[in-house]
Design an enzyme around this catalytic site. Structure first.
Site, short mmCIF file in Angstrom:
data_model
loop_
_atom_site.label_atom_id
_atom_site.label_comp_id
_atom_site.label_asym_id
_atom_site.label_seq_id
_atom_site.Cartn_x
_atom_site.Cartn_y
_atom_site.Cartn_z
N ASP A 1 0.83 -1.20 0.00
CA ASP A 1 0.00 0.00 0.00
C ASP A 1 0.87 1.25 0.00
O ASP A 1 1.98 1.24 -0.54
CB ASP A 1 -0.98 -0.05 1.18
CG ASP A 1 -0.27 -0.30 2.51
OD1 ASP A 1 0.87 0.17 2.69
OD2 ASP A 1 -0.87 -0.97 3.39
N SER A 2 0.38 2.34 0.60
CA SER A 2 1.11 3.60 0.55
C SER A 2 2.47 3.54 1.25
O SER A 2 3.38 4.28 0.89
CB SER A 2 0.27 4.72 1.18
OG SER A 2 -0.05 4.41 2.53
#
Length: 268
Positions: free
Chosen positions: A10-11
């Site tokens: 993810d981020s």
């Protein structure tokens, strides 16, 4: 072609190539030996990650894995896109770093991202199976979500929205810890190495500000924790001993430079 390490997450993975990021540090330490490929998607959970598998790891297109999806038409439509790693060979290693968004609370602003913990574990299993079915020798590392500093999240929300910021936390450390535990449990069940970032960071006093920039994402010091733990696993697997793709300049003879290249690449 150099071997590849794919960072999938993810981020926290997406931001890993920023200055001081753990992905950038990996690319630096394995420079001229391995290409570190970034596949990080801010805001994504494991449910959405499943829809990208044949884009990120395209060797399994047409395999039986498509039957695991409830919406096959959507699956094949998604898999027709071309966002592959660009390599005809499977990666030598993959890091899977999801869970921070899966663990978002249904009562908070991140409810759209929430995935029940049982499904989260099952989704991770499917991701691993997908990679391993195409390349059994690929080293897969599961990384837990980091701990959550609830007050840090509140401060960050206030900096963006002022008085309109929600007072209901979007994540809690306790809930995220449940997801982290299941990630480690799955790694043990599958015989895979794991990095328990959630536990590791909390061993340090003042971890909330030292390792987290906004109660969730990593500071340079937080990135260093992930980097050091991942490198330990890679070094144990012999990655530090991988050869350079081309000879060091000190080995190149000015009069007959081709000799050094022939030793490294007989086909030259």
């Amino acid at each position: 072609m150099r071997p590849q390490i794919v960072l999938f997450g993810d981020s926290i993975t997406q931001q890993s190539f920023r200055s001081g990021g753990w992905g950038a540090a990996l690319a630096d330490i394995y420079s001229r030996k391995v290409d570190v490929v970034l596949r990080g998607y801010g805001g994504y959970n494991t449910r959405w990650a499943l829809l990208m598998l044949n884009q990120i790891f395209p060797l399994l297109i047409g395999s039986e894995n498509h039957s695991k999806f409830q919406e096959p038409e959507l699956y094949f439509q998604v898999c027709s896109c071309q966002h592959q790693t660009g390599s005809a060979k499977p990666p030598v290693a993959v890091t899977i770093f999801f869970g921070a968004n899966d663990a978002a609370r249904l009562e908070g602003t991140g409810k759209r991202q929430h995935v029940p913990v049982e499904e989260y574990k099952d989704n991770l299993r499917k991701i691993v199976q997908h990679i391993k079915s195409g390349s059994p020798n690929t080293l897969v590392i599961l990384i837990t979500p980091p701990p959550i500093d609830v007050e840090g999240r509140r401060e960050y929300a206030r900096s963006l929205y002022g008085d309109k910021a929600s007072e209901t936390p979007d994540r809690t450390n306790e809930a995220t810890g449940v997801y982290a535990k299941q990630c480690v449990t799955l790694a043990n069940e599958l015989g895979l190495p794991s990095v328990d970032v959630w536990s590791k960071m909390q061993e340090t006093e003042g971890w909330q500000k030292k390792f987290l920039s906004d109660g969730l994402h990593l500071t340079p010091e937080g990135n260093a924790v992930v980097f050091s733990e991942v490198v330990k696993i890679f070094d144990e697997a012999g990655f530090s001993d991988l050869p350079y793709d081309f000879p060091p300049n000190s080995e190149i003879d000015a009069e007959h430079p081709e000799k050094a290249f022939l030793q490294h690449c007989p086909a030259v």
